[in-house]
Design a protein around this motif. Structure first.
Motif, PDB file in Angstrom:
ATOM      1  N   GLN A 163       2.261   4.766   0.828  1.00 27.62           N
ATOM      2  CA  GLN A 163       2.060   5.656   1.983  1.00 27.62           C
ATOM      3  C   GLN A 163       2.344   7.094   1.559  1.00 27.62           C
ATOM      4  O   GLN A 163       3.249   7.326   0.748  1.00 27.62           O
ATOM      5  N   THR A 164       1.602   8.065   2.111  1.00 26.56           N
ATOM      6  CA  THR A 164       1.922   9.453   1.836  1.00 26.56           C
ATOM      7  C   THR A 164       3.226   9.783   2.562  1.00 26.56           C
ATOM      8  O   THR A 164       3.414   9.354   3.704  1.00 26.56           O
ATOM      9  N   TRP A 171      -4.920  18.258  14.180  1.00 26.18           N
ATOM     10  CA  TRP A 171      -3.876  17.367  13.653  1.00 26.18           C
ATOM     11  C   TRP A 171      -3.599  16.226  14.616  1.00 26.18           C
ATOM     12  O   TRP A 171      -3.407  15.080  14.186  1.00 26.18           O
ATOM     13  N   GLY A 214       2.923  23.210  16.223  1.00 26.80           N
ATOM     14  CA  GLY A 214       2.847  22.761  14.846  1.00 26.80           C
ATOM     15  C   GLY A 214       3.865  23.433  13.960  1.00 26.80           C
ATOM     16  O   GLY A 214       3.534  23.931  12.901  1.00 26.80           O
ATOM     17  N   GLY A 215       5.056  23.484  14.362  1.00 29.00           N
ATOM     18  CA  GLY A 215       6.101  24.039  13.525  1.00 29.00           C
ATOM     19  C   GLY A 215       7.427  23.670  14.132  1.00 29.00           C
ATOM     20  O   GLY A 215       7.526  22.732  14.921  1.00 29.00           O
ATOM     21  N   LYS A 233       8.143  30.369   8.418  1.00 29.29           N
ATOM     22  CA  LYS A 233       7.703  29.175   9.187  1.00 29.29           C
ATOM     23  C   LYS A 233       7.786  29.365  10.694  1.00 29.29           C
ATOM     24  O   LYS A 233       8.079  28.437  11.440  1.00 29.29           O
ATOM     25  N   ARG A 265      -5.933   7.945  13.087  1.00 30.80           N
ATOM     26  CA  ARG A 265      -5.326   7.154  12.000  1.00 30.80           C
ATOM     27  C   ARG A 265      -4.546   5.971  12.572  1.00 30.80           C
ATOM     28  O   ARG A 265      -4.611   4.855  12.034  1.00 30.80           O
ATOM     29  N   MET A 268       0.845  -1.216   0.000  1.00 35.26           N
ATOM     30  CA  MET A 268       0.000   0.000   0.000  1.00 35.26           C
ATOM     31  C   MET A 268       0.881   1.268   0.000  1.00 35.26           C
ATOM     32  O   MET A 268       1.728   1.418   0.871  1.00 35.26           O
ATOM     33  N   MET A 292       4.316  21.018  10.314  1.00 35.29           N
ATOM     34  CA  MET A 292       2.966  20.476  10.218  1.00 35.29           C
ATOM     35  C   MET A 292       2.868  19.707   8.904  1.00 35.29           C
ATOM     36  O   MET A 292       3.590  20.021   7.941  1.00 35.29           O
ATOM     37  N   PRO A 293       1.950  18.742   8.799  1.00 37.40           N
ATOM     38  CA  PRO A 293       1.889  17.926   7.587  1.00 37.40           C
ATOM     39  C   PRO A 293       1.638  18.726   6.312  1.00 37.40           C
ATOM     40  O   PRO A 293       1.973  18.272   5.238  1.00 37.40           O
ATOM     41  N   HIS A 294       1.038  19.927   6.422  1.00 39.17           N
ATOM     42  CA  HIS A 294       0.725  20.674   5.206  1.00 39.17           C
ATOM     43  C   HIS A 294       1.798  21.699   4.863  1.00 39.17           C
ATOM     44  O   HIS A 294       1.635  22.489   3.951  1.00 39.17           O
ATOM     45  N   GLU A 295       2.906  21.693   5.621  1.00 38.74           N
ATOM     46  CA  GLU A 295       3.921  22.715   5.395  1.00 38.74           C
ATOM     47  C   GLU A 295       5.116  22.162   4.621  1.00 38.74           C
ATOM     48  O   GLU A 295       5.394  20.979   4.653  1.00 38.74           O
ATOM     49  N   GLU A 296       5.828  23.077   3.924  1.00 37.66           N
ATOM     50  CA  GLU A 296       7.023  22.701   3.195  1.00 37.66           C
ATOM     51  C   GLU A 296       8.238  23.325   3.891  1.00 37.66           C
ATOM     52  O   GLU A 296       8.162  24.454   4.359  1.00 37.66           O
TER      53      GLU A 296
END
Lengths: 180, 507
Positions: free
Chosen positions: A3-4, B276, B164-165, B430, B283, A1, A12-16
């Motif tokens: 995985q992301t 989150w 969250g950072g 950030k 999950r 499967m 955070m998961p949405h940050e670069e």
């Protein structure tokens, strides 16, 4: 499967992540801020002659200044450890659809309203001009038919006047709040 | 027990007049709209409405702000589901499964899950407010300056570690906020610090203009820089929540409610961290992990329940310690102070009826949110389609009014602009914003208690570590900082593993 991919633990998961060179520059700015705080605190009177050294005005901000210096050094050395001095001098890749031109135009218009119009004109008029100018400039498209352009400008003018009128009515008349 | 129940009854009775019900309805609806519109956040909504409610009686003003707060956190999920853009930072997690559900033609079902999860989350959190606040307030009454100093430092450190950072950037932002709080006249000798002869700077930096700048102006700039959003659906299926969804995922709801409330109680973290954390925990425990990120009902439910449970959770430390649990709670606390309500350990003694009223406000706002969630689907869809080119200048006009109106100082408009710029730049680099705002809120608490404690102990720092509660807080704070250093984290983990292996071999 499949995985992301999981992001680095510090984000955070949405940050670069940012290139480390940015962190090095940020650390340098914070180091200067911390040093300036410390220097200004050193200049402050201690009021020792009044019997109590622990209430000296500069004591607590100096503590903050020292911690900011320590943290900025930590950030700087970490950035160097991550290759900030050896990384190629490229800007971070621009994000799709993001525009610095729009950003600067918005910032300039906001500044012109807050510093140039507010306090010099009646608030309803200042708000109406700002909203009209903002909407018109951002909706401006070179190849637009004159009729469509006039329609958009009319909508912007009505939005501006309605904003100015409603803000004055609601804040000043209903809730008795003073406006600039 | 009976006395408490009768107090709750009296508090609910306060809000049962037609006028109060109308206030609840418009304020919650406005909150949902604020939350739904990308670029308008719950913090900004509460800060701006503080201005509007300035002349109201304090109970009515706080009722409006609680409704705005509850509504805005819920409203953010609308744009997360339909636009794939979180209306508030708290809803970022809801995009992961909400938007895929909408793309599958299940936008209505996603909104139903969001509504039921959010409603149950706030209800769970409110139950915790009712039960935990008196206990924590009792404990807080035993605190002295040493403990309050550590509470302030702990707040900054924990907000930096978990907001969250990058933890290090969180600490920097927090201490920057603490330093900004020292600008202006200090309390002992009225010496003007960092004022450079400007009388306005000597008056200090107001929390509300700073909040409006960091969360309003910065959002306007970010929204105008980002690409325009398009709604995924113009029509939606039924939004009535399915009982089956709620019953099937009751464990997820309870777990997320508990996590959300706990994150809320921790200073400065807020709803995004709650969402989150709840999502990650759901999950990990899920039997259908493969659906996460592709339209998982359980995933969306966990995020919504967690973020909404965080709202009442974030109010608990406000009521017991005068320490906000989130950025909107900081604005709410500022509003309480403006209305002469003194949050903190003495609140339960001086104005106990206010505690019961807060619980009643949360329940009523939650019910109102449920009502709008089920009925006003189409008008909210239209609101989402308002072009940002027309919306953002209006938001900026409201920010200007909000920053100015509390003290009628033009200087506060400049403070707003400055914090807007700082907020935008730091976010691009950030840096989390919550620790900086928390620093600004806790600056006075930290300074007054540190100097008082040093005077009491004649300069000795030993009591900061030897008093029982103070020692525990110090240990947690130091451990949090050490834990944020990867090398130290690996060393601790390695040491623990080695210790366990040795014990197993010995056994």
């Amino acid at each position: 499967m499949p995985q992301t991919p999981s992001p680095p633990p510090s984000l955070m998961p949405h940050e670069e992540p940012l290139p480390p060179r940015y962190d090095l520059w940020t650390a340098a700015v914070f180091f200067c801020v911390g040093t300036a705080i410390l220097w200004l605190c050193w200049q402050m009177p201690t009021y020792r002659e009044q019997g109590e050294i622990y209430t000296a005005p500069g004591l607590v901000p100096a503590l903050h200044g020292v911690i900011i210096i320590v943290l900025s050094l930590w950030l700087g050395f970490r950035a160097i450890g991550r290759g900030a001095l050896h990384a190629p001098r490229e800007a971070a890749a621009p994000r799709e659809g993001y525009s610095n031109t729009r950003l600067f135009l918005a910032a300039t218009l906001c500044l012109a309203f807050a510093v140039g119009l507010v306090g010099r004109l009646p608030f309803w008029l200042a708000a109406a001009i700002f909203v009209f100018a903002f909407a018109t400039l951002f909706e401006w498209q070179p190849g637009l038919a004159p009729r469509e352009r006039a329609r958009r400008m009319a909508i912007a003018a009505v939005t501006g006047l309605a904003t100015g009128g409603i803000v004055v009515l609601v804040f000043e008349r209903v809730f008795l709040v003073r406006l600039p | 027990m009976l006395d408490s129940l009768s107090q709750f009854g009296a508090a609910f009775g306060t809000f049962m007049s037609p006028g109060a019900i109308v206030t609840v309805l418009w304020a919650t609806f406005l909150g949902i709209v604020i939350g739904a519109l990308p670029g308008l956040t719950a913090t900004m909504g509460v800060a701006l409405m503080t201005t509007l409610t300035f002349t109201m009686p304090h109970t009515e003003a706080i009722l409006v702000l609680v409704c705005i707060y509850v509504g805005a956190i819920y409203g953010g999920s609308r744009s997360a589901i339909l636009l794939n853009i979180p209306g508030t930072p708290a809803s970022a997690c809801s995009t992961l499964d909400g938007f895929p559900l909408a793309r599958q033609g299940l936008a209505g079902r996603a909104m139903g899950i969001s509504t039921s999860g959010s409603w149950l989350g706030t209800l769970f959190g409110t139950l915790c407010v009712a039960t935990l606040t008196p206990v924590l307030a009792e404990l807080a009454l035993t605190f002295q300056s040493f403990e309050f100093f550590w509470i302030a430092v702990f707040g900054i450190v924990i907000a930096g570690t978990l907001s969250g950072g990058d933890a290090l950037k969180g600490y920097l932002a927090g201490f920057l906020g603490l330093w900004i709080a020292t600008i202006g006249q200090e309390p002992h000798y009225n010496f003007q610090r960092f004022a450079f002869g400007y009388p306005d700077l000597a008056g200090g930096i107001g929390l509300l203009p700073a909040l409006v700048g960091a969360f309003g102006v910065a959002e306007v700039l970010q929204a105008m820089r980002a690409p325009a959003a398009k709604a995924v659906a113009n029509t939606v299926d039924s939004v009535i929540p399915r009982i089956g969804d709620v019953l099937q995922y009751w464990r997820t709801i309870l777990r997320s409610g508990a996590i959300g409330t706990f994150i809320g109680i921790l200073p400065g973290l807020g709803e995004d961290t709650a969402a989150w954390s709840s999502y990650a925990a759901a999950r990990r425990a899920s039997k259908e992990k493969e659906k996460y990120g592709k339209g998982s009902i359980e995933g969306l439910m966990s995020a919504e329940t967690g973020e909404s449970a965080c709202v009442p959770g974030a109010i608990i430390p406000v009521l017991t310690l005068a320490v906000p649990g989130s950025a909107p709670a900081a604005a709410l606390m500022a509003a309480m102070l403006i209305h002469d309500i003194n949050p903190g350990p003495m609140l339960m003694i001086q104005t106990p009826e206010f505690f019961y009223q807060i619980v009643a406000m949360l329940v009523i706002a939650d019910m109102s949110k449920l009502l709008f969630g089920l009925t006003l689907v189409r008008p909210l869809l239209w609101i989402l389609l308002v072009p940002r080119e027309r919306l953002m200048p209006i938001v900026f006009v409201l920010c200007t009014v909000g920053a100015f109106a509390i003290t009628s100082r033009v200087f506060d408009i400049y403070v707003m602009l400055f914090f807007g710029l700082i907020g935008f730049v730091l976010r691009e680099l950030k840096f989390p914003m919550a620790p900086m705002i928390l620093g600004l809120v806790l600056g006075e608490l930290l300074e007054s208690n540190l100097t008082r404690a040093l005077v009491l102990s004649d300069g000795s720092i030993a009591p900061f570590f030897t008093r029982p509660i103070s020692g525990v807080l110090a240990a947690i704070t130091i451990f949090s900082v050490v834990w944020s250093i990867p090398a130290a984290q690996n060393a601790i983990r390695g040491g623990m593993r080695g210790l366990l292996r040795r014990r197993a071999t010995a056994g």
